[in-house]
Design an enzyme around this catalytic site. Structure first.
Site, short mmCIF file in Angstrom:
data_model
loop_
_atom_site.label_atom_id
_atom_site.label_comp_id
_atom_site.label_asym_id
_atom_site.label_seq_id
_atom_site.Cartn_x
_atom_site.Cartn_y
_atom_site.Cartn_z
N SER A 44 32.94 39.62 35.53
CA SER A 44 31.67 40.06 36.10
C SER A 44 30.74 40.61 35.02
O SER A 44 30.44 39.91 34.05
CB SER A 44 31.94 41.10 37.21
OG SER A 44 30.83 41.25 38.05
N ASP A 160 32.45 36.06 42.24
CA ASP A 160 32.82 37.12 41.29
C ASP A 160 34.32 37.18 41.00
O ASP A 160 35.14 37.22 41.91
CB ASP A 160 32.35 38.45 41.88
CG ASP A 160 32.21 39.54 40.83
OD1 ASP A 160 33.10 39.64 39.97
OD2 ASP A 160 31.21 40.27 40.88
#
Length: 308
Positions: A44, A160
């Site tokens: 991320s 993600d």
């Protein structure tokens, strides 16, 4: 460890949204100690900072982060009814190519071994990006549900990486690191309460007003989708709900993954007070990342001495 007596150091940069600017301060502090990781894995926001570091753009990114204000942050978001995400993709892509990495850079051409972590939306499988376009690896890793639309790569929809491996220690190990330093940005985050922000005495009312306006609009958007949800002022809005859910997920998965594959050293900046979208608090996060390394100096020295 190979033919060299010098251990190969890996740095696992964890997820944490706006708290991720602390990675910049951590990398700077490690460099001052003469520690330059050869293997970098990022999840991320960790993939974003890691990419900038690997291409030599960390100082440029740091300057931009420190200049970021509430109004600049608000411009990256928009309330739309496509239900794909709040982030303005075109504006964010411009930021990535200017301050993180150019669009034509490939992971395999970097001077350091680098990988990002993402999640296949359909299967839930963890995917590592170790070759191909660097920006694709970053996009796939940061596609946080609710903020970004899923990223399509080779026919698969990616979201993600924090959903499967928030602090990618395992990636560093697999890529050949002898010592792994992990950065966990999720320490203490699930204890944060949903409290109304207090006014800041910064003389920046216009900027605060615009950012707060976005937050309020998003809450109204939540109410329109789910009538009656926000009748009580104590009920968290959509952004708070997303933040809280992501915080819980990241904290639980981080604990589980790091218990099964512990790093040699864990750096845990004190960042629980910084909210999910408070990217304008970058200077504060960077400073705490730097201080975190200073607090851990005895452990860092002891760890490195064990390999001499």
């Amino acid at each position: 460890m190979g033919n060299s007596d010098k251990p190969k150091i890996g740095l696992a940069l964890g997820s944490g949204s706006s708290r991720g600017w602390a990675h910049i301060g951590i990398i700077n502090a490690l460099h001052e100690l003469g520690i330059e990781p050869e293997v970098i894995s990022g999840c991320s926001i960790g993939s974003l900072v890691g990419a900038a570091y690997c291409v030599g753009n960390l100082e440029k990114l740091e300057s931009w982060v420190k200049s970021l204000s509430k109004i600049m942050t608000a411009r990256f978001f928009e309330v739309n009814f496509s239900l794909q995400g709040f982030v303005n993709r075109e504006r964010f892509e411009g930021f990535l190519t200017e301050y993180v990495c150019a669009a034509d850079i490939k992971i395999e051409d970097l001077s350091k071994t680098f990988a990002t972590v993402s999640t296949e939306l359909e299967s839930g499988r963890e995917r590592w990006y170790t070759h191909g376009q660097l920006l694709d690896g970053v996009w796939a890793s940061i596609a946080m549900p609710g903020l970004f639309p899923p990223f399509q790569h080779h026919g698969d929809w990616m979201v993600d990486g924090a959903l499967v491996n928030p602090v990618p220690v395992s990636v560093c190990r697999a890529l050949g690191a002898d010592i792994v330093i992990a950065v966990n940005l999720n320490n203490g985050i699930i204890r944060k309460r949903f409290e109304k922000e207090t006014p800041e005495d910064e003389g920046d009312n216009a900027k605060s007003s615009m950012f707060d306006s976005f937050r309020e609009t998003a809450r109204e958007y939540s109410s329109a989708l789910f009538p009656g949800l926000n009748q009580k002022p104590t009920v968290p809005g959509i952004l708070d709900s997303i933040a809280g859910s992501i915080n819980i997920t990241q904290d639980r998965i981080t604990r589980s993954r790091m218990a099964g594959d512990p790093p040699d050293l864990v750096l845990k900046p004190r960042l629980a007070h910084i909210g999910l979208l408070e990217f304008y608090r970058g200077e504060e996060a960077i400073a705490e990342g730097y201080e975190c390394v200073q607090r851990m100096l005895p452990e860092i020295k002891f760890m490195l001495e064990g390999y001499h």
